[in-house]
Motif scaffolding. Structure first.
Motif, PDB file in Angstrom:
ATOM      1  N   MET A 177      10.313  -3.339   7.669  1.00  0.00           N
ATOM      2  CA  MET A 177      10.714  -3.638   9.171  1.00  0.00           C
ATOM      3  C   MET A 177      12.193  -3.961   8.908  1.00  0.00           C
ATOM      4  N   VAL A 178      12.866  -3.089   9.465  1.00  0.00           N
ATOM      5  CA  VAL A 178      14.357  -2.997   9.450  1.00  0.00           C
ATOM      6  C   VAL A 178      15.005  -3.706  10.672  1.00  0.00           C
ATOM      7  N   THR A 179      16.063  -4.613  10.414  1.00  0.00           N
ATOM      8  CA  THR A 179      16.488  -5.193  11.515  1.00  0.00           C
ATOM      9  C   THR A 179      17.045  -4.385  12.408  1.00  0.00           C
ATOM     10  N   ALA A 180      16.988  -4.830  13.833  1.00  0.00           N
ATOM     11  CA  ALA A 180      17.482  -3.895  14.994  1.00  0.00           C
ATOM     12  C   ALA A 180      18.992  -3.605  14.767  1.00  0.00           C
ATOM     13  N   ALA A 181      19.802  -4.641  14.708  1.00  0.00           N
ATOM     14  CA  ALA A 181      21.247  -4.257  14.339  1.00  0.00           C
ATOM     15  C   ALA A 181      21.895  -3.883  15.711  1.00  0.00           C
ATOM     16  N   ARG A 182      21.206  -4.565  16.796  1.00  0.00           N
ATOM     17  CA  ARG A 182      21.737  -4.083  18.055  1.00  0.00           C
ATOM     18  C   ARG A 182      23.089  -4.738  18.513  1.00  0.00           C
ATOM     19  N   GLY A 183      23.813  -4.310  19.530  1.00  0.00           N
ATOM     20  CA  GLY A 183      25.133  -4.528  19.752  1.00  0.00           C
ATOM     21  C   GLY A 183      26.297  -4.060  18.908  1.00  0.00           C
ATOM     22  N   ARG A 184      27.685  -4.396  19.068  1.00  0.00           N
ATOM     23  CA  ARG A 184      28.649  -4.199  18.286  1.00  0.00           C
ATOM     24  C   ARG A 184      28.725  -4.551  17.002  1.00  0.00           C
ATOM     25  N   PRO A 185      28.567  -3.548  15.967  1.00  0.00           N
ATOM     26  CA  PRO A 185      28.537  -4.201  14.433  1.00  0.00           C
ATOM     27  C   PRO A 185      29.723  -4.935  13.958  1.00  0.00           C
ATOM     28  N   ARG A 186      29.578  -5.865  13.015  1.00  0.00           N
ATOM     29  CA  ARG A 186      30.536  -6.665  12.686  1.00  0.00           C
ATOM     30  C   ARG A 186      31.592  -5.881  11.815  1.00  0.00           C
ATOM     31  N   SER A 187      33.010  -6.145  11.977  1.00  0.00           N
ATOM     32  CA  SER A 187      33.845  -5.168  11.492  1.00  0.00           C
ATOM     33  C   SER A 187      34.441  -5.752  10.064  1.00  0.00           C
ATOM     34  N   PHE A 188      33.857  -6.971   9.589  1.00  0.00           N
ATOM     35  CA  PHE A 188      34.477  -7.253   8.231  1.00  0.00           C
ATOM     36  C   PHE A 188      32.986  -7.777   7.418  1.00  0.00           C
ATOM     37  N   ASP A 189      33.290  -7.621   6.039  1.00  0.00           N
ATOM     38  CA  ASP A 189      32.215  -8.181   5.049  1.00  0.00           C
ATOM     39  C   ASP A 189      32.088  -9.683   5.088  1.00  0.00           C
ATOM     40  N   ARG A 190      31.056 -10.064   5.580  1.00  0.00           N
ATOM     41  CA  ARG A 190      30.771 -11.495   5.764  1.00  0.00           C
ATOM     42  C   ARG A 190      31.013 -12.081   4.219  1.00  0.00           C
ATOM     43  N   ASP A 191      30.278 -11.579   3.352  1.00  0.00           N
ATOM     44  CA  ASP A 191      30.208 -12.237   2.017  1.00  0.00           C
ATOM     45  C   ASP A 191      31.720 -12.289   1.483  1.00  0.00           C
ATOM     46  N   ALA A 192      32.573 -11.337   1.724  1.00  0.00           N
ATOM     47  CA  ALA A 192      33.735 -11.230   1.122  1.00  0.00           C
ATOM     48  C   ALA A 192      34.858 -12.283   1.924  1.00  0.00           C
ATOM     49  N   ALA A 193      34.358 -12.458   3.220  1.00  0.00           N
ATOM     50  CA  ALA A 193      35.137 -13.383   3.939  1.00  0.00           C
ATOM     51  C   ALA A 193      34.823 -14.831   3.421  1.00  0.00           C
ATOM     52  N   LEU A 194      33.619 -15.313   3.139  1.00  0.00           N
ATOM     53  CA  LEU A 194      33.119 -16.219   2.704  1.00  0.00           C
ATOM     54  C   LEU A 194      33.880 -16.281   1.298  1.00  0.00           C
ATOM     55  N   ASP A 195      33.957 -15.790   0.461  1.00  0.00           N
ATOM     56  CA  ASP A 195      34.494 -15.646  -0.969  1.00  0.00           C
ATOM     57  C   ASP A 195      35.990 -16.059  -0.587  1.00  0.00           C
ATOM     58  N   LYS A 196      36.795 -15.504   0.499  1.00  0.00           N
ATOM     59  CA  LYS A 196      38.192 -15.909   0.799  1.00  0.00           C
ATOM     60  C   LYS A 196      38.061 -17.341   1.321  1.00  0.00           C
ATOM     61  N   ALA A 197      37.238 -17.608   2.037  1.00  0.00           N
ATOM     62  CA  ALA A 197      37.271 -19.063   2.674  1.00  0.00           C
ATOM     63  C   ALA A 197      37.099 -19.999   1.451  1.00  0.00           C
ATOM     64  N   ILE A 198      36.339 -19.798   0.540  1.00  0.00           N
ATOM     65  CA  ILE A 198      35.736 -20.540  -0.691  1.00  0.00           C
ATOM     66  C   ILE A 198      37.209 -20.842  -1.464  1.00  0.00           C
ATOM     67  N   ARG A 199      38.051 -19.536  -1.884  1.00  0.00           N
ATOM     68  CA  ARG A 199      39.170 -19.972  -2.480  1.00  0.00           C
ATOM     69  C   ARG A 199      40.205 -20.807  -1.556  1.00  0.00           C
ATOM     70  N   LEU A 200      40.310 -20.731  -0.278  1.00  0.00           N
ATOM     71  CA  LEU A 200      41.210 -21.417   0.462  1.00  0.00           C
ATOM     72  C   LEU A 200      41.038 -22.874   0.328  1.00  0.00           C
ATOM     73  N   PHE A 201      39.672 -23.219   0.650  1.00  0.00           N
ATOM     74  CA  PHE A 201      39.151 -24.490   0.691  1.00  0.00           C
ATOM     75  C   PHE A 201      39.201 -25.158  -0.680  1.00  0.00           C
ATOM     76  N   TRP A 202      39.080 -24.282  -1.704  1.00  0.00           N
ATOM     77  CA  TRP A 202      39.231 -24.753  -3.129  1.00  0.00           C
ATOM     78  C   TRP A 202      40.609 -25.264  -3.484  1.00  0.00           C
ATOM     79  N   ARG A 203      41.596 -24.384  -2.865  1.00  0.00           N
ATOM     80  CA  ARG A 203      42.958 -24.611  -3.095  1.00  0.00           C
ATOM     81  C   ARG A 203      43.813 -25.713  -2.448  1.00  0.00           C
TER      82      ARG A 203
END
Lengths: 196, 196
Positions: free
Chosen positions: B1-27
């Motif tokens: 069962m593939v997720t529907a993915a309705r609506g406007r798709p997210r324009s950024f990579d969530r995992d990559a963004a989280l990694d950037k947040a990690i580094r910022l919090f880390w610093r």
DNA sequence: CCAATTTTATAGCGATCGATAGAAAAGGTG
DNA sequence: CACCTTTTCTATCGATCGCTATAAAATTGG
């Protein structure tokens, strides 16, 4: 020659107010302590605080200086009083757990964690220099003992000094996490065993 | 069962963004990292951040979890892989200096200093529990070795585990102060000597 | 008493904090 | 195409930040 003391006299005890500020900074750190917190705790208005202590950063700097004499000076005293570096380390590790968990005083050490969560590079640098100077002092004492033949010549004075202050940092942080005096005593005893 | 993915798709990579947040919090830590800092570093607007990660505290909590797996997991791995507690300690002290001074990554450890200068008791408690759980894990490994006769029976497992994590805390803090990898290697070697 | 001086209390400055309302944009589904 | 859903951008919101202008209050010196 008595000072003139012209104008309206100050309505609060500057030294007592500074001590309250020290404890507040000690408990919460530079950044998490707001000027509003300070004025409420010290029982004075903001203009009085700024008139007596300059700005927040100057007050913090003065608080650091007085803290180092009044509460954090046990390291300098151990280095001055004890004849050997290891004696100083033993005394510092023996006293630190009690120093970091005193009743009616914040846990831990202001110089260790005072710049926590601060963006001001001046504050960070100031505290880093204070911490480094303790490492220097220990390293100098160790170096003297090596020269005098009281410590083996193959040890690195700076590394051993850094280890000692680093272990103290760990103790202070553990105290902030609520570790009991008794457990810190055990940890400090273990930490001393790394010394040659 | 593939997720529907309705609506406007997210324009950024969530995992990559989280990694950037990690580094910022880390610093900078939780408190010193503003939502504005995060949106600028992650290259997204505030509503996108709140939609993807909840609020700032939830983002930090998720960052902690992923950090612990991705960057801080060397302690858990050492405890899992090494057959003895002392072997785990030796490995942790051998790896920590490199871990705390990696190029292109912040110095120190997010779990050690992430709650620095924060007033939120939830954040402080969360990190204190994470730190304490590492002490528990080490103490359990030490206790097993005592039972198996690989360590003397008169040592206190919790105190020795606390010492080990406390020494690591000191190393992480020293790394934040700009101490070099080479000096941290020496300090870590000294710290291991306290072990029986 | 009247100046001169200093500290006090009141009020508010511009900047930044975390967080959100509202509408436009971008996709799938019919 | 129209419709539904979700994300995006723009523009804030109220609260708090460090700090200060202004003027009243409290003292000394004359």
């Amino acid at each position: 020659m008595v000072t003139a003391a012209r104008g309206r006299p100050r309505s609060f005890d500057r030294d007592a107010a500074l001590d309250k500020a020290i404890r507040l900074f000690w408990r919460r750190g530079y950044e998490a302590t707001s000027v509003r917190d300070l004025t409420e705790e010290l029982g004075i208005g903001a203009p009085s605080l700024y008139s007596a202590f300059g700005d927040k950063q100057q007050l913090f700097t003065e608080a650091l200086r007085v803290y180092d004499e009044k509460y954090g000076g046990f390291i300098d005293r151990a280095l001055a009083d004890e004849p050997t570096a290891k004696g100083a380390a033993a005394r510092v590790f023996a006293e630190a757990p009690e120093r970091y968990t005193r009743r009616d005083l914040p846990t831990g050490c202001l110089i260790v964690s005072g710049d926590a969560g601060t963006t001001s590079t001046e504050i960070i640098e100031h505290l880093r220099r204070m911490r480094d100077s303790k490492v220097d002092a220990f390293a100098a004492k160790i170096r003297a003992d090596i020269t005098a033949g009281r410590l083996p010549a193959d040890i690195d004075p700076r590394a051993l000094g850094r280890y000692t202050m680093s272990a103290l940092t760990g103790l202070a942080q553990a105290a902030r996490d609520g570790v009991t005096r008794a457990e810190l005593d055990q940890v400090a005893e273990i930490a001393l065993r790394a010394w040659p």
